[in-house]
Design an enzyme around this catalytic site. Structure first.
Site, PDB file in Angstrom:
ATOM      1  N   LYS A  12       0.841  -1.192   0.000  1.00 16.03           N
ATOM      2  CA  LYS A  12       0.000   0.000   0.000  1.00 16.03           C
ATOM      3  C   LYS A  12       0.881   1.248   0.000  1.00 16.03           C
ATOM      4  O   LYS A  12       1.940   1.258   0.625  1.00 16.03           O
ATOM      5  CB  LYS A  12      -0.866   0.022   1.268  1.00 16.03           C
ATOM      6  CG  LYS A  12      -2.015  -0.959   1.301  1.00 16.03           C
ATOM      7  CD  LYS A  12      -2.792  -0.806   2.600  1.00 16.03           C
ATOM      8  CE  LYS A  12      -3.905  -1.828   2.733  1.00 16.03           C
ATOM      9  NZ  LYS A  12      -5.000  -1.652   1.768  1.00 16.03           N
ATOM     10  N   ARG A  55     -10.170 -11.600   2.285  1.00 17.45           N
ATOM     11  CA  ARG A  55     -11.106 -12.606   1.793  1.00 17.45           C
ATOM     12  C   ARG A  55     -10.481 -13.992   1.760  1.00 17.45           C
ATOM     13  O   ARG A  55     -11.183 -14.995   1.819  1.00 17.45           O
ATOM     14  CB  ARG A  55     -11.630 -12.174   0.415  1.00 17.45           C
ATOM     15  CG  ARG A  55     -10.567 -12.084  -0.632  1.00 17.45           C
ATOM     16  CD  ARG A  55     -11.033 -11.310  -1.873  1.00 17.45           C
ATOM     17  NE  ARG A  55     -11.090  -9.863  -1.631  1.00 17.45           N
ATOM     18  CZ  ARG A  55     -11.529  -8.984  -2.536  1.00 17.45           C
ATOM     19  NH1 ARG A  55     -11.977  -9.395  -3.707  1.00 17.45           N
ATOM     20  NH2 ARG A  55     -11.538  -7.699  -2.248  1.00 17.45           N
TER      21      ARG A  55
HETATM   22  N1  BES Z   1      -8.069  -3.848   4.556  1.00 14.22           N
HETATM   23  C1  BES Z   1      -8.231  -3.466   3.209  1.00 14.22           C
HETATM   24  C2  BES Z   1      -9.548  -2.759   2.944  1.00 14.22           C
HETATM   25  C3  BES Z   1      -9.729  -1.411   3.568  1.00 14.22           C
HETATM   26  C4  BES Z   1      -8.979  -0.338   3.144  1.00 14.22           C
HETATM   27  C5  BES Z   1     -10.708  -1.232   4.506  1.00 14.22           C
HETATM   28  C6  BES Z   1      -9.190   0.897   3.694  1.00 14.22           C
HETATM   29  C7  BES Z   1     -10.929  -0.013   5.043  1.00 14.22           C
HETATM   30  C8  BES Z   1     -10.147   1.056   4.649  1.00 14.22           C
HETATM   31  C9  BES Z   1      -8.217  -4.686   2.297  1.00 14.22           C
HETATM   32  O1  BES Z   1      -7.387  -5.696   2.710  1.00 14.22           O
HETATM   33  C10 BES Z   1      -7.750  -4.188   0.983  1.00 14.22           C
HETATM   34  O2  BES Z   1      -6.652  -3.733   0.905  1.00 14.22           O
HETATM   35  N2  BES Z   1      -8.610  -4.301  -0.026  1.00 14.22           N
HETATM   36  C11 BES Z   1      -8.298  -3.842  -1.329  1.00 14.22           C
HETATM   37  C12 BES Z   1      -8.783  -4.882  -2.306  1.00 14.22           C
HETATM   38  C13 BES Z   1      -8.310  -4.671  -3.717  1.00 14.22           C
HETATM   39  C14 BES Z   1      -6.816  -4.917  -3.808  1.00 14.22           C
HETATM   40  C15 BES Z   1      -9.063  -5.608  -4.620  1.00 14.22           C
HETATM   41  C16 BES Z   1      -9.012  -2.516  -1.554  1.00 14.22           C
HETATM   42  O3  BES Z   1     -10.159  -2.377  -1.097  1.00 14.22           O
HETATM   43  O4  BES Z   1      -8.421  -1.636  -2.163  1.00 14.22           O
HETATM   44 MN    MN Z   2      -5.407  -5.455   2.035  1.00 15.20          MN
END
Ligand code: BES
Ligand code: MN
Ligand code: ZN
Length: 457
Positions: free
Chosen positions: A237, A311
């Site tokens: 990230k 997931r």
């Molecule tokens: N934990 C994050 C989702 C998240 C991000 C929740 C910010 C609340 C605030 C999750 O693991 C994630 O990074 N999801 C990605 C999925 C994508 C790579 C398909 C997302 O939502 O960007």
């Molecule tokens: Mn993530």
């Protein structure tokens, strides 16, 4: 009961009037003289969450006005605790809101995260409104505080091992059995995706498994995403997105708090709580984009992005949960940024095939001031998860409907549960409101508690 509540209804306590902006004029005519003049002097308009202390001739507080704006927030009393001087208070006669929520709002406003700085305070006392069960309010507030504390604790003190320890404390306090599968033992016991996501971290991944209640009671199983820190993995990230990722165990915190509520209420259910606890980290042995993982269910899963880790660990835990054919299977997870884009931080979406469950939940969500919104498990998008080389891809390759496709992925791992519902929570309050300070938040648990109690109580 929380120690700032007073049960004694005869106590001479300072009255607090809750007034909507449009009611203020009426209040002023009923309190013509000093009261009305003081309102004028201070330019008090009854704005939501504004507190006005009314002095008597000696300079002591003789009464309090709490503005409720348009009157739409039942937890508005959360503004009181930090605004009132020490003393004893009561809601003035004529209070016509929901008294349990008013008391709960007050309690929620006393939350402070004091692990690293500051210390717990002595709060002004509030006489419990007529008909309010102080024990119940105490249980609800303590459950919310538990989840907030767990989420607010940074990953340096909330590793998968620390989360398991927190779960053990809750389990032991309620006579529940707890079992934890750690590290390579996850491979031996067939939780390959929990292992794959968590194996790069310094603290080993684990599956926390709590069981409580009579064995042949209706099965209610909770699954919570316990990503103690989400770097994104090799698909790292950017810092703007990583900053808050200590909260990525918000689903675990919420389900643990909900489990505590259910056990304290002594419901006749067979409760199970599964928390896959990992850190999604970066190392030479990290799982990679393009990898194909074996899942507990046997489906092969193609990895499109290591940042969609939640997931994967949920899928293995859901497979185990589903194998017992629970009557109700609930999973909660800070799963997608897309859920927040769709509904914002304060309104978590939930997904279920069961229309009755959805209808009941919408009702209790409203009644408990714990807002939730149903989103669709939209079948036509299911093939967005098709993979060319594996049984399924864990993400779709487009930018659309990210929360929906995540829910569809999870649904592939649930077949036998009578009712399954998935909650894509944010787990965090970015902008404070009365009773909801900035920081971790236990979304959906009060609504779910109410619903489960109605169904199985
Ligand atoms: N934990 C994050 C989702 C998240 C991000 C929740 C910010 C609340 C605030 C999750 O693991 C994630 O990074 N999801 C990605 C999925 C994508 C790579 C398909 C997302 O939502 O960007
Ligand atoms: Mn993530
Ligand atoms: Zn995550």
């Amino acid at each position: 009961m929380l120690d700032f509540f007073l049960a004694d209804k005869d106590k001479a306590a300072t009255p607090i009037w809750l007034v909507r902006a449009e009611e203020l004029e009426g209040w002023c005519s009923a309190h013509a003289g000093a009261g009305a003049a003081w309102v004028e002097t201070n330019g008090f308009k009854g704005e939501a969450g504004k507190v006005l202390l009314l002095p008597d001739a000696s300079g002591a507080v003789s009464g309090v006005l709490l503005g409720t704006g348009d009157g739409s927030d039942p937890l508005i009393t959360g503004a009181l605790a930090s605004a009132l001087p020490p003393g004893e208070y009561r809601l003035a006669g004529g209070f016509d809101g929901e008294p349990t929520l008013a008391a709960l709002g007050y309690a929620l406003g006393t939350y402070r995260f004091t692990r690293y700085s500051g210390k717990p305070r002595d709060w002004p006392r509030l006489v419990l409104p007529q008909g309010v069960d102080g024990e119940e309010v105490g249980r609800l507030a303590r459950a919310v505080f538990l989840a907030r504390d767990l989420i607010n604790t940074p990953a340096s003190d909330m590793s998968p091992a620390d989360l398991a320890e927190a779960a053990r404390r809750v389990a032991e306090a309620h006579g529940a059995a707890i079992d934890t599968i750690v590290g390579d033992e996850l491979l031996a016991q067939n939780y390959p995706m929990v292992h794959a996501v968590g194996r790069a971290a310094a603290v080993e991944p684990r599956l926390i498994d709590i069981r409580w209640g009579r064995e042949d009671a209706p099965r209610v199983t909770l699954v919570g995403k316990g990503v103690c820190f989400d770097t994104g993995g090799l698909d790292l990230k950017p810092s703007s997105a990583m900053g808050l990722m200590k909260k990525d165990m918000g689903g675990a915190a919420a389900t643990l708090a909900l489990a505590q509520l259910l056990m304290e209420a002594g419901l006749d259910i067979r409760l199970r709580l599964l928390i896959p606890a990992v850190e999604n980290s970066v190392s030479g042995n990290a799982f990679r984009p393009g990898d194909v993982l074996q899942s507990r269910k046997g489906l092969t899963v193609e990895i499109g992005n290591t940042d969609a880790e939640g997931r994967l660990i949920l899928a293995d835990a859901l497979t185990e949960a589903d194998s017992e054919s629970p009557d109700l299977l609930i999973d909660m997870a800070t799963l997608t940024g897309a859920a927040r884009v769709a509904l914002g931080p304060d309104l978590p979406p939930f997904y279920t095939h069961d229309d009755n469950f959805a209808r009941d939940l919408a009702g209790v969500a409203e009644a408990t001031a714990d807002p939730l919104w149903r989103m669709p498990l939209w079948k036509p998008y299911d093939n967005w998860l098709d993979s060319k080389i594996a049984d399924v891809s864990h993400i779709s390759d487009g930018p659309f409907a990210g929360s929906v496709t995540a829910a569809l992925f999870l649904a592939r791992f649930v077949e036998k549960a009578r009712v399954h519902a998935h909650f894509d929570i944010y787990g965090w309050v970015p902008k404070p409101r009365p009773g909801r300070p900035v920081g971790g938040e236990a979304q959906a648990i009060r609504a779910l508690f109410q619903l489960i109690r109605r169904r199985y109580g």
